[in-house]
Each structure stands twice: as C-alpha cells, then as structure tokens.
Design a protein around this motif. Structure first.
Motif, mmCIF file in Angstrom:
data_model
loop_
_atom_site.group_PDB
_atom_site.id
_atom_site.type_symbol
_atom_site.label_atom_id
_atom_site.label_comp_id
_atom_site.label_asym_id
_atom_site.label_seq_id
_atom_site.Cartn_x
_atom_site.Cartn_y
_atom_site.Cartn_z
ATOM 1 N N GLU A 348 0.797 -1.577 0.001
ATOM 2 C CA GLU A 348 -0.369 -0.319 -0.275
ATOM 3 C C GLU A 348 0.597 1.359 -0.047
ATOM 4 O OE1 GLU A 348 -4.743 -1.286 2.376
ATOM 5 O OE2 GLU A 348 -2.605 -0.795 3.558
ATOM 6 N N GLU A 349 1.713 1.066 0.605
ATOM 7 C CA GLU A 349 2.967 1.982 0.932
ATOM 8 C C GLU A 349 3.096 2.846 -0.360
ATOM 9 O OE1 GLU A 349 5.909 1.991 3.319
ATOM 10 O OE2 GLU A 349 4.522 2.255 5.065
ATOM 11 N N LYS A 350 3.717 1.764 -1.391
ATOM 12 C CA LYS A 350 3.810 1.783 -2.879
ATOM 13 C C LYS A 350 2.917 2.658 -3.857
ATOM 14 C CE LYS A 350 7.435 -1.894 -3.015
ATOM 15 N NZ LYS A 350 7.598 -3.214 -3.377
ATOM 16 N N TRP A 351 1.880 2.534 -3.926
ATOM 17 C CA TRP A 351 0.613 2.526 -4.172
ATOM 18 C C TRP A 351 0.001 4.249 -3.691
ATOM 19 C CZ3 TRP A 351 -2.057 1.586 -8.489
ATOM 20 C CH2 TRP A 351 -2.064 0.347 -8.366
ATOM 21 N N ILE A 352 0.542 4.227 -2.807
ATOM 22 C CA ILE A 352 1.038 5.954 -2.221
ATOM 23 C C ILE A 352 2.160 7.036 -2.774
ATOM 24 C CG2 ILE A 352 0.969 7.233 0.413
ATOM 25 C CD1 ILE A 352 -0.102 5.491 1.563
ATOM 26 N N LYS A 353 2.477 6.101 -2.297
ATOM 27 C CA LYS A 353 4.007 6.943 -3.273
ATOM 28 C C LYS A 353 3.429 7.563 -4.723
ATOM 29 C CE LYS A 353 7.024 7.164 -0.769
ATOM 30 N NZ LYS A 353 9.057 7.877 0.109
ATOM 31 N N LYS A 354 3.016 5.959 -5.381
ATOM 32 C CA LYS A 354 2.518 6.393 -7.290
ATOM 33 C C LYS A 354 1.456 7.358 -7.323
ATOM 34 C CE LYS A 354 1.730 3.123 -11.264
ATOM 35 N NZ LYS A 354 1.650 1.228 -10.967
ATOM 36 N N ILE A 355 0.641 7.425 -6.326
ATOM 37 C CA ILE A 355 -0.673 8.457 -5.898
ATOM 38 C C ILE A 355 0.167 10.141 -6.362
ATOM 39 C CG2 ILE A 355 -3.065 9.444 -5.154
ATOM 40 C CD1 ILE A 355 -2.564 6.632 -4.227
ATOM 41 N N ARG A 356 1.212 9.467 -5.076
ATOM 42 C CA ARG A 356 1.784 10.725 -4.309
ATOM 43 C C ARG A 356 2.445 11.682 -6.073
ATOM 44 N NH1 ARG A 356 6.576 10.969 -2.479
ATOM 45 N NH2 ARG A 356 6.979 9.916 -4.259
ATOM 46 N N ASN A 357 3.302 10.785 -6.838
ATOM 47 C CA ASN A 357 3.927 11.378 -8.375
ATOM 48 C C ASN A 357 2.669 11.771 -9.559
ATOM 49 O OD1 ASN A 357 6.138 10.297 -6.922
ATOM 50 N ND2 ASN A 357 6.249 8.602 -7.495
ATOM 51 N N TYR A 358 1.752 10.640 -9.043
ATOM 52 C CA TYR A 358 0.914 11.599 -10.008
ATOM 53 C C TYR A 358 0.153 12.746 -9.324
ATOM 54 C CZ TYR A 358 -3.591 12.290 -11.948
ATOM 55 O OH TYR A 358 -5.318 13.129 -12.542
ATOM 56 N N GLU A 359 0.434 12.686 -8.323
ATOM 57 C CA GLU A 359 -0.365 14.340 -7.793
ATOM 58 C C GLU A 359 0.489 15.364 -8.049
ATOM 59 O OE1 GLU A 359 -3.135 14.476 -3.367
ATOM 60 O OE2 GLU A 359 -1.000 13.182 -4.052
#
Length: 636
Positions: A348-359
């Motif tokens: 889930e941390e990897k997904w949070i980072k991925k969303i953060r990079n999209y943001e």
C-alpha cells in the motif's frame, strides 16, 4: 530612553553614535505608535543600523519579523542576534528566541532522500544526518539538480501527503522549523521569501525591511511566473515517462523555432513585448500532448487501483483516506471500501507513492496551464522575457519564459503588521512608493565616517566613445593597482569582464561563491575582484583599497524589467528617465559605500565617466559626504 543592553555595550567599548541613538528613538516610537505605522530610515554606513533596530526590539520584548536581502545577510544577522541576546540574558536573566527562515527549497526532504536507493544517496548528507544537522543545504556542497530533487517542494509535499508521510515528525521544515517559528520572538527571513509566507499573528509583530534598496528587485523576482525547457523535460516529461514509457513529444522544437534567432549576442535574457503571439503554438505542440498523456495516466491509474482494492477484503485507513483526498477515488467507491487497520502495508505504501507522483505531475501541469493563460490573455501591467543558457544536464540550451509584474506595487499587502521599519544606507522614499507602494515617515540620519580621507577621481571620458573609454578603464585599473593591494572593479556589463582577463592576481564574480572570493581579497590571496551587481551592493572589505567604477550604473534599456518599466511609464505619461536616474543613483551611492566600511578605512575611487557633471545628482551625492572630486584629463 533607558536601554540597558546599549548602556552595557558602551561600558564594553561600543562607540556612542548620535545617528544610532536617533535610530533607537525612531524604532521605539514605532513600537509605541503601532497601528501599522511606517518609518523609513536612511542610515549611512557606520550608523550601526542592525543594532539600531535589534536593541529596542529586544528591550521592549517586541516580537518581530526581520527581512534582509540575501541568505548570506541572514547569517550575518544570526551573529548579531547571538551577540546581543547573550548581553540581554546577562542583564535580565531571560532569553530571546529567534529562528532563521529560508525558503522550503533550502531544506532536505527526508522522504525524497530515503526514497533513493542506497547507492544514489549522497554520502555528505548521510554523515550530516548523524550530526544534529538542521537540514539546511547551505552547509552541504551538492549539485543544483540534486538539491532540486531532494528539497522540500510544495508540489511533492501536499498537505494530505504530509499527513501520511512517515517522516513528518522528523521533517526539518514542517516539523522542527515550523515549531521554532511559532515560538520565536524574532523571525529572520530574506526578501525573496517575504511575499511567499503567511506569518501567524503578524499584528503582534514589527516588520523590519533591512537592505531596502534591493527590496523591489527581490519582491519582483518572488512574484514571477515561469516555465522552462528544463522543467518541461525533467520535471514533467520525466514523471510522465515513469507512468508511460512510450510517451514522446519534441519539446525543444517550440523554443528553437520561436526564440533561437533572437539570441545574436551573449545576453542570457531578452525582453519580449508579449507572449500572446506564441500561445497558440505552445498549446498545440506542448500543452495538448502533455494533457493527453496526463489523462491517459489518470485513467490507467484509476483502473489499476480499482483492481487492487477490489481484490482486497480490507485496506488500511491511511490508504483509503489518501485516495479520497487525492481525488483518485470517487465518493461512492470510497464508501464501499472496508478499512480496519491504520498503518499501510508495504504494498500500500508503494501505491501511496504512485498516487503522490501522479499528484506531483498534476500540480506541475497545472502551473503550465496557468502560465498558458497568462500567455493567451496578456494581462495589463505584466512584463515578459525569454532566457537561454547552456545546460549540462540537458546537453543543449535550456530556454525559459517568464512573466512578472512591471511594478510590484499593489501585488503585496503591507498592512496587518504592528509597525514597519524600512531601512538602508541608500533608501529612497520616492522609489519605495513607485515600485512597492510603501509610504511612510522619512528620516535621513547623519553619516559619521571621515569621508575627507577618500580621493574621488573622475576621468573625463564619454563611455559612448568605446575605444577611448576601454583604454581609460585599463589605465585606471593599473593606476589603482599601483596604489593598493585590494581593489574592487564595479562593472555594468558582463562583456567588459574580458578587458581584465589577462591581469594577474585577479578573480571574477561567478568563479566561486562570492563569500569565498571576498575572503581571498581580504587575506591577500587575490589583489582585485571584478564583478557586476553584487559588488555594488553589500560587499564588505575593510582597510585601504581602491574602487574602480566603470561608469554611472544606468541599467540598459534592453534589460527586461527596465524595458517594461520604461514602456509602462511612457504609457501613463511619465518620464521614464527620472526612474532610470533614481535607480542608477541608488546603485552609485551603494558603490561609494564599498570604500568606507569603518572609520579606519581610506582609499581612492576612480570613475571613468564624465557624465557625472551632466547628471548633477550623482556629483552632489559625493560632495554631500565631504569628498572632494578631482578631474583627470589625461591617461592616469
């Protein structure tokens, strides 16, 4: 006016100065008066203006924000505050708390640092992290691109991402520094940061604008919007390629097509009357392709996330909340998700980072869209420029476009403070009003240095007669070098540096940080230092020395800000030369101030420009100090 710290300093050997005591009384009256009163104080070199405002502020336990020109001057202020607070503590048994604040980009982001693989983490930072370092890049030697990649960044560190960041409690900026700011009696910032910050309870604080002669320049810079080829290729396409490996767009073509032909000389920045003629092409060849990639990335990300959460019986509360706040998850889908534990799993941390990079990509693209709006609408009161410089990272020229308020007056709110003290050795009330919209009660304090020890020589040459003027400059340099082992050469154009390139024991501004070059001059490792703007303002070299002024420091009418201000003033029926002359006079007086830094100093100033007799204000500013002006008709 009982100021106990001042009385103790006098007993310790501090010289009593009438101008400094007048400064005390003005600051004390501002504290007493309050109600957002504004006091403008011209305090010549030798007044002791830093102590002039610090001592009354401390004695009256007055909270303050002090803004100065540069980060280097902030560090000088740190030394003065440290010295005075030790005396204050000795007398009163209490402490004065303070904090030096710089822009977010000056501090390390721990999340971005630890996101790097072990082999990519800079060794210098690894060792500093174990030493009680405060995260300030000032004390670590990193490549600019690496600093930019590791600094605290609003686009990266959004409010809701900060709530999930595992380093939020240890964060140098949002943790330690913000806590210190809330507690500090005195907050020290620089002018570039002043307009970008929201201070808590400013009505309780006195705002001190020190080195106010440069305030206009820094405020204009902080209010500038811009895009660059570097940002488009590295910060935006770099992020797009993390999501879409096949994405491709020829970003350079737009800049080369429209701007390559303009750079026929060695100038790095050129004024543009408008960006509107380029807006349609910019939209077609840059903005639309980038927005298409962004739309594709969003659709793919939502699809992948939906698949991920559908396969899970439960997700963490952290991931669920983060998806909603990021706008990736709609409300209905949010309600369907089941969450029964706080800490996110490694996946889930990897997904949070991925969303953060999209943001991060989204926020940077939004800035490009905002800049495109300015290009298209061409709002009144805005000036434009194009710049070009070779980039080692890009292995080609980096182009940039900027839009800025022609005059920042009206763009900055000076209300809301208890009082404002504006001070400099060369502050001009008319200039403050025109450029920044600052009006206040003006005080011109007396100077205390023996300027009669200064020789001021004017070589009667016209800078427009280029060959004769250049020869004069060379001769004046040799003359001053025959007299002094310390020499400052104050130029107005980068092209003139080449006149001195073959000289021995000489250094040039930009060879290395200015603080290091000045130390070499003070210690005798070099005999002369050549430069432009930064040498005219705020340079401190004590002792006997020579100052060579190439000519009266009028800004070129082609310099972008000057170009747009001339156009604007003409459009409203004002004489732009009066503005140009006033700015040149401020800079000229600053240049004279480089010679006398203490009562023991002396030396010679040579000016290679006979126009000082045409523009009498310049001549009068020298004579008012008690300096005798002598003419030189033949080669020195």
């Amino acid at each position: 006016m009982a100021l106990e710290v001042y009385e103790l300093l006098l007993k310790k050997g501090l010289e009593r100065r009438r101008a400094q005591e007048k400064f005390f009384s003005i600051v004390l009256s501002a504290i007493e008066e309050g109600n957002n009163c504004i006091k403008i104080i011209q305090a010549p070199t030798g007044t002791g203006k830093t102590y002039g405002y610090l001592i009354p502020l401390m004695e009256r336990e007055q909270k303050a924000i002090i803004s100065t020109g540069t980060k280097l001057l902030q560090e000088q202020l740190r030394r003065d505050i440290e010295n005075l607070r030790s005396y204050y503590s000795y007398i009163y048994g209490e402490d004065i708390s303070y904090v030096i604040l710089k822009g977010k980009s000056n501090y390390l982001c721990l999340d971005r640092f630890y996101d790097l693989s072990l082999e990519r983490r800079p060794v210098e930072i690894e060792s500093l992290l174990e030493s009680g370092w405060d995260g300030d890049f000032e004390f670590v030697n990193l490549e600019p691109e690496l600093r930019e990649m590791l600094c605290v960044d609003d686009d990266y560190c959004t409010f809701h991402y900060r709530q999930t960041c595992k380093y939020r409690h240890d964060c140098f900026y949002w943790g330690r520094l913000k806590r210190l700011e809330r507690q500090a009696d005195i907050i020290v910032v620089n002018h570039a940061l002043l307009t970008l910050k929201d201070f808590e309870n400013p009505e309780e604080r006195v705002l001190v604008l020190d080195e106010a002669h440069e305030l206009d320049k820094y405020i204009t810079s902080s209010l500038t919007w811009g895009i660059s080829l570097y940002t488009l290729r590295v910060d935006i396409m770099g992020k797009i390629l993390d999501f879409l490996k096949e994405a491709k767009v020829e970003l350079e073509d737009f800049f080369i097509k429209h701007f390559e032909g303009l750079f026929k000389e060695q100038k790095e920045e050129l004024a543009l009357e408008s960006l509107k003629p380029y807006a349609e092409d910019f939209e077609t060849h840059i903005l639309r392709p980038l927005l298409y990639f962004h739309k594709t990335i969003r659709e793919n990300l939502i699809s992948q996330l939906t698949n991920f959460v559908t396969e899970k019986m439960f997700v963490s509360i952290t991931l669920k909340e983060y998806m909603l706040k990021s706008g990736i998850l709609d409300w209905e889908r949010y309600l369907e998700l089941k969450a029964n534990y706080d800490a996110p799993s490694e996946e889930e941390e990897k997904w949070i980072k991925k969303i953060r990079n999209y943001e991060l990509l989204t926020r940077r693209l939004n800035k490009i869209r905002d800049f495109y709006k300015i290009m298209k609408e061409d709002p009144p009161g805005i000036g434009y420029l194009v710049g070009r410089r070779f980039s080692r990272r890009l292995q080609t020229f980096n182009y940039w476009l900027e839009a800025f308020p022609v005059f920042p007056a009206g763009h900055v709110d000076w209300t809301g403070y208890k009082a404002i003290i504006v001070t400099s050795a060369t502050v001009d009330p008319e200039d403050l009003n025109q450029t920044l919209g600052i009006k206040g009660e003006y005080y011109d304090l007396e100077h205390s240095f023996p300027y009669e020890k200064v020789n001021f020589l004017v070589y009667l040459v016209d800078p427009r007669r280029r060959e004769e003027w250049e020869q004069c400059l060379k001769d004046a340099y040799k003359y001053l070098r025959s007299l002094y082992d310390k020499l400052l050469v104050l130029l107005t154009n980068k092209e003139h540096i080449k006149l001195f390139e073959k000289e021995k024991d000489i250094a040039f501004q930009g060879d290395e940080p200015l603080s290091g070059l000045l130390e070499k001059l003070r210690s005798g490792r070099i005999k002369a230092l050549v430069g432009l703007d930064s040498l005219w303002f705020g340079v401190d070299v004590k002792g006997e020395k020579g100052i060579l002024m190439a000519k009266l420091p009028f800004e070129s009418p082609e310099e972008p800000i000057t170009f747009h201000r001339i156009r604007f003033l003409k459009s409203v029926g004002l004489d732009p030369f009066e503005y140009q002359k006033r700015k040149a006079l401020i800079k000229f007086r600053q240049g004279i101030g480089r010679l006398m830094r203490s009562k023991e100093d002396s030396g010679t100033i040579v000016l290679c420009d006979k126009r000082i007799y045409k523009f009498r204000e310049f001549l009068e500013s020298v004579e008012e100090l008690g300096i005798r002006v002598k003419n030189v008709k033949e080669h020195l």
